[in-house]
Design an enzyme around this catalytic site. Structure first.
Site, PDB file in Angstrom:
ATOM      1  N   TYR A   1       0.727  -1.247  -0.080  1.00 14.30           N
ATOM      2  CA  TYR A   1       0.035  -0.099   0.098  1.00 14.30           C
ATOM      3  C   TYR A   1       0.782   1.385   0.140  1.00 14.30           C
ATOM      4  O   TYR A   1       1.852   1.163   0.373  1.00 14.30           O
ATOM      5  CB  TYR A   1      -1.067   0.256   1.228  1.00 14.30           C
ATOM      6  CG  TYR A   1      -0.260   0.413   2.328  1.00 14.30           C
ATOM      7  CD1 TYR A   1      -0.594   1.649   3.131  1.00 14.30           C
ATOM      8  CD2 TYR A   1       0.666  -0.504   3.266  1.00 14.30           C
ATOM      9  CE1 TYR A   1       0.176   1.943   4.353  1.00 14.30           C
ATOM     10  CE2 TYR A   1       0.961  -0.306   4.459  1.00 14.30           C
ATOM     11  CZ  TYR A   1       0.876   1.098   5.128  1.00 14.30           C
ATOM     12  OH  TYR A   1       1.484   1.457   6.245  1.00 14.30           O
TER      13      TYR A   1
ATOM     14  N   ARG B   1       8.382   4.080  -4.618  1.00 11.79           N
ATOM     15  CA  ARG B   1       8.466   3.021  -3.749  1.00 11.79           C
ATOM     16  C   ARG B   1       7.362   1.875  -3.949  1.00 11.79           C
ATOM     17  O   ARG B   1       7.577   0.774  -3.544  1.00 11.79           O
ATOM     18  CB  ARG B   1       8.136   3.644  -2.428  1.00 11.79           C
ATOM     19  CG  ARG B   1       8.407   2.760  -1.160  1.00 11.79           C
ATOM     20  CD  ARG B   1       8.236   3.342   0.101  1.00 11.79           C
ATOM     21  NE  ARG B   1       6.873   3.946   0.282  1.00 11.79           N
ATOM     22  CZ  ARG B   1       6.545   4.636   1.645  1.00 11.79           C
ATOM     23  NH1 ARG B   1       7.762   5.051   2.319  1.00 11.79           N
ATOM     24  NH2 ARG B   1       5.421   5.415   1.588  1.00 11.79           N
TER      25      ARG B   1
ATOM     26  N   ARG C   1      -7.877 -20.807  -1.737  1.00  9.97           N
ATOM     27  CA  ARG C   1      -6.815 -20.421  -0.770  1.00  9.97           C
ATOM     28  C   ARG C   1      -5.830 -21.623  -0.849  1.00  9.97           C
ATOM     29  O   ARG C   1      -5.931 -22.705  -1.017  1.00  9.97           O
ATOM     30  CB  ARG C   1      -7.436 -20.647   0.656  1.00  9.97           C
ATOM     31  CG  ARG C   1      -6.076 -20.072   1.676  1.00  9.97           C
ATOM     32  CD  ARG C   1      -6.908 -20.256   3.055  1.00  9.97           C
ATOM     33  NE  ARG C   1      -5.962 -19.907   4.040  1.00  9.97           N
ATOM     34  CZ  ARG C   1      -5.065 -20.718   4.841  1.00  9.97           C
ATOM     35  NH1 ARG C   1      -5.253 -21.974   4.200  1.00  9.97           N
ATOM     36  NH2 ARG C   1      -4.213 -20.472   5.582  1.00  9.97           N
TER      37      ARG C   1
ATOM     38  N   LYS D   1       6.577  -1.763   1.969  1.00  6.71           N
ATOM     39  CA  LYS D   1       5.271  -1.552   2.555  1.00  6.71           C
ATOM     40  C   LYS D   1       4.167  -2.345   2.331  1.00  6.71           C
ATOM     41  O   LYS D   1       3.258  -2.115   1.563  1.00  6.71           O
ATOM     42  CB  LYS D   1       5.129   0.068   1.994  1.00  6.71           C
ATOM     43  CG  LYS D   1       4.199   0.700   2.907  1.00  6.71           C
ATOM     44  CD  LYS D   1       4.310   2.187   2.142  1.00  6.71           C
ATOM     45  CE  LYS D   1       3.209   3.099   3.201  1.00  6.71           C
ATOM     46  NZ  LYS D   1       3.579   3.176   4.537  1.00  6.71           N
TER      47      LYS D   1
ATOM     48  N   GLU E   1      11.946   2.397  14.303  1.00 11.94           N
ATOM     49  CA  GLU E   1      10.919   3.459  13.741  1.00 11.94           C
ATOM     50  C   GLU E   1       9.830   3.059  14.750  1.00 11.94           C
ATOM     51  O   GLU E   1       9.588   2.401  15.511  1.00 11.94           O
ATOM     52  CB  GLU E   1      10.828   3.276  12.269  1.00 11.94           C
ATOM     53  CG  GLU E   1      10.310   1.755  12.057  1.00 11.94           C
ATOM     54  CD  GLU E   1      10.327   1.504  10.442  1.00 11.94           C
ATOM     55  OE1 GLU E   1      10.206   2.468   9.751  1.00 11.94           O
ATOM     56  OE2 GLU E   1       9.765   0.531  10.399  1.00 11.94           O
TER      57      GLU E   1
ATOM     58  N   LEU F   1      11.194   1.150   7.129  1.00 15.06           N
ATOM     59  CA  LEU F   1      10.802   1.567   5.844  1.00 15.06           C
ATOM     60  C   LEU F   1      11.387   2.742   5.220  1.00 15.06           C
ATOM     61  O   LEU F   1      11.837   3.722   6.034  1.00 15.06           O
ATOM     62  CB  LEU F   1       9.052   1.879   5.962  1.00 15.06           C
ATOM     63  CG  LEU F   1       8.528   2.405   4.822  1.00 15.06           C
ATOM     64  CD1 LEU F   1       8.221   1.191   3.780  1.00 15.06           C
ATOM     65  CD2 LEU F   1       7.017   2.849   5.069  1.00 15.06           C
TER      66      LEU F   1
END
Length: 285
Positions: free
Chosen positions: A32, A51, A100, A149, A181, A205
């Site tokens: 995301y 990114r 799945r 991310k 972070e 990140l």
């Protein structure tokens, strides 16, 4: 009612549906980005697009569209939802293989692409930026590829709740005795004339706001040191702050119940926030 984007269509939010077999839902198999909007324009869009491409490449997820097409979708959502200040959330998952399975589906499985807006009037004029935020330290128990991310955000959510339970705003995560972070931001301290923040690697990140703030700091002749630091160093620092796409530069005034510096927002964080907002608004598209 908001208009959202799903796989090529603009829809009322209550009509947008994603399959229960989508791997984002079943496996957290997706990435995301969040792009801020100020004065109806997008901040740092190119950085977020680069990114995003990197995250998709690292997970071997097919990129569903060009940067130009994504930009058009962002702009259309801003227009359709009349967003002045706020953000656009973008999520791309590996898609719906029809069932799945731990193994990746066939490479031609269409990714699922979702975008939606969040209106945040006065986003750049946050009272927290004037007062500063309080943080706690917690062990970093996330997976090892934090440079991607992904939508695997359960532990950061747990960290936010730990902070809330302690009467604080956020948590800084610690691994091998040094800070990685914040739960949704990059972390910094200021000692003397030096801004200190952890160097890039798999542990953190690669913040888009981080990159811009460090560039502006160097252009303003501020000294920057990219290295790990400890909680003890943070408590002995003159200032601390965090950066993210939606909080910009946010001062930290308390750590684990003890004041950082004077216990009030410091001049370095204030100056960097001012520079970042000024320069980002000029470059917004």
């Amino acid at each position: 009612m908001r208009t959202v984007y799903l796989n090529g269509d603009y829809l009322p939010e209550d009509e947008a549906k994603v399959s229960i077999f989508d791997r984002g839902f079943l496996m957290a198999d997706g990435v995301y980005e969040v792009t801020s909007v100020l004065d109806g324009k997008l901040l740092d869009f190119d950085g977020h697009a680069v990114r995003l491409q990197r995250s998709l490449d690292e997970l071997d997820i097919r990129h569903p569209s060009s940067k130009e097409d994504l930009l058009e979708v962002h702009r259309e959502l801003v227009r359709l939802n009349d967003i002045t200040d706020g953000m656009i959330y973008l999520q791309i998952t590996r898609g719906n293989p029809g069932d799945r399975d731990f193994a990746y589906p066939a490479p031609d499985t269409a990714p699922t692409v979702v975008l939606f807006t969040q209106s945040k009037p006065g986003l750049a004029d946050s009272p927290a930026a004037r007062q500063g935020i309080k943080v706690i330290s917690i062990p970093d128990q996330r997976w090892g590829r934090r440079d991607i991310k992904t939508v695997q955000l359960l532990y950061p959510s747990m960290g936010k709740m730990m902070a809330k339970a302690a009467g604080c705003d956020d948590a800084w995560m610690v691994e091998d005795d040094v800070v990685t972070e914040g739960t949704s931001n990059n972390a910094y301290i200021v000692k003397g004339n030096t801004i200190i923040t952890r160097q890039l690697g798999h542990e953190i990140l690669q913040g888009i706001t981080r990159a811009a703030v460090l560039r502006f700091a160097r252009e303003a002749q501020m000294k920057v040191e990219e290295r790990p630091f400890t909680i003890a160093e943070a408590l002995a620092a003159d200032e601390a702050f965090v950066t993210s796409a939606t909080t910009f530069v946010m001062p930290v005034v308390e750590m684990d119940g003890q004041p950082v510096g004077t216990g009030k927002p410091g001049p370095v964080a204030a100056r960097l926030r001012e520079i970042y907002l000024d320069e980002s608004r000029k470059a917004a598209i």
